[in-house]
Scaffold this motif. Structure first.
Motif, PDB file in Angstrom:
ATOM      1  N   ASN A  98       4.549   4.027  14.656  1.00 49.16           N
ATOM      2  CA  ASN A  98       4.259   3.497  13.325  1.00 49.16           C
ATOM      3  C   ASN A  98       5.493   3.398  12.428  1.00 49.16           C
ATOM      4  O   ASN A  98       5.404   3.484  11.201  1.00 49.16           O
ATOM      5  N   SER A 101       2.767   8.341  10.539  1.00 47.55           N
ATOM      6  CA  SER A 101       1.614   8.288   9.638  1.00 47.55           C
ATOM      7  C   SER A 101       0.939   9.657   9.522  1.00 47.55           C
ATOM      8  O   SER A 101       0.025   9.840   8.730  1.00 47.55           O
ATOM      9  N   GLN A 134       5.538   2.508   8.378  1.00 52.41           N
ATOM     10  CA  GLN A 134       6.005   3.562   7.481  1.00 52.41           C
ATOM     11  C   GLN A 134       7.426   3.336   6.959  1.00 52.41           C
ATOM     12  O   GLN A 134       7.756   3.758   5.867  1.00 52.41           O
TER      13      GLN A 134
END
Length: 340
Positions: free
Chosen positions: A313, A190, A317
């Motif tokens: 993440n 991110s 993503q």
């Protein structure tokens, strides 16, 4: 440490781990598999980050293991129970007096350890989200660490360092307060840059960095119930507490069971919520962190499998399926062990 490498038997699990590294957008990965107290497979790939001049991953590279750290909190609690400082069925209201006692009700340390308090904590407020012992929630190692300090006067870090890391000369395990050359950066998808997560040395935070070998030795210490290189360094009872099912009987049968924060496989069949592969035998236990790091202990095969990665993440993503991936990893470990 005994090392007898058998690369051929582990080609599939190694290839899968390398594929996972790419699919997660990680820059680094590692594998260490032990059987009968011997390292039978060890593999390192990638670099500490993607920037120019990044260090290659090696046996001293230390990964941030994220939720894997909760098993270190769990062992510290097991030691406190064994030493008589607390009982797993003590009410948490006896220790967390900053929260509403009526809402905490009959919630015990056991419920905290097995993730079924039914409570939601927000700052100094607490709310009941579901009935006690009837559903699974997130982990709260910070609350366990607070209870531990109130009862023993020691932090998680002090207990684990003094009773495990130092006696066993593990120099690549610990809560990091400042950077050093052996730390593998997090690749947070991110954000556009690699980062290190440093913090306090209390022992409840997301800043526990460990080498793949020492995480494998951690799993093997549990597998051997406190015996290290032929010496009983901690009581067998401590590890029986930490790794056997401790979830209350009120929990519905289709939900997973926990020891002291380890996921424990109760039976051969699996349910969708399990993080353990369908081929892992009953009695196996495992922990998985947000970066992809994991430690799987398989008593039936007298084996431990550790995988290290450094991506965050990836689900948000890239749509990466952490649960499907870790289940496949566990199944491939079993098929590899069967080749030995």
């Amino acid at each position: 440490m005994n090392i007898t490498l058998n690369k051929g038997a582990f080609n599939d699990v190694t290839s899968f781990t390398e594929k996972t590294r790419r699919d997660m957008g990680a820059s680094a990965s590692a594998l260490v598999i032990m059987k009968n107290n011997t390292i039978v497979h060890e593999w390192y790939s990638g670099k500490h980050h993607f920037e120019q001049g990044a260090k290659k991953v090696n046996l001293n590279s230390r990964f941030n293991v994220y939720s894997v750290r909760v098993t270190y909190v769990g062992l510290a609690i097991a030691l406190a129970v064994y030493d008589g400082f607390l009982n797993v069925d003590d009410k948490i209201s006896d220790y967390l007096n900053e929260y509403n006692k009526d809402i905490l009700g009959d919630t015990t340390i056991r419920h905290l350890l097995t993730r079924c308090t039914g409570l939601r904590f927000e700052n100094d407020n607490v709310y009941r989200a579901f009935d006690l012992g009837t559903n699974i929630e997130g982990k709260r190692p910070d609350l366990l660490a607070k209870i531990l300090f109130k009862t023993t006067g020691k932090t998680v870090n002090e207990i684990i360092s003094n009773r495990v890391f130092k006696p066993l000369n593990w120099s690549n395990s610990g809560w990091v307060t400042e950077g050093n050359n052996n730390l593998v950066c997090d690749i947070d998808l991110s954000k556009g840059y690699p980062a290190l997560r440093v913090g306090s040395n209390i022992g409840d935070g997301r800043n526990l960095y460990i080498s793949a070998r020492e995480l494998a030795l951690w799993g093997n210490l549990h597998l051997n119930q406190g015996i290290f290189e032929g010496n009983q360094i901690l009581s067998q009872e401590v590890f029986e507490l930490a790794t056997s099912i401790q979830s209350p009987n009120t929990l519905p049968q289709d939900l997973p069971r926990f020891g002291f924060l380890w996921w424990v496989k109760k039976r051969e069949a699996s349910v969708n919520y399990y993080e353990l592969g369908s081929d892992l035998p009953g009695g196996s236990y495992q922990i998985l962190g947000a970066s992809g790091c994991s430690c799987t202990v398989i008593p039936k095969y007298n084996a431990v499998a550790v995988r290290m990665l450094n991506s965050l993440n990836a689900y948000e993503q890239l749509g990466f399926d952490y649960i499907k991936d870790i289940k496949m990893f566990g199944n491939l470990v079993i098929s590899s062990l069967k080749k030995l």
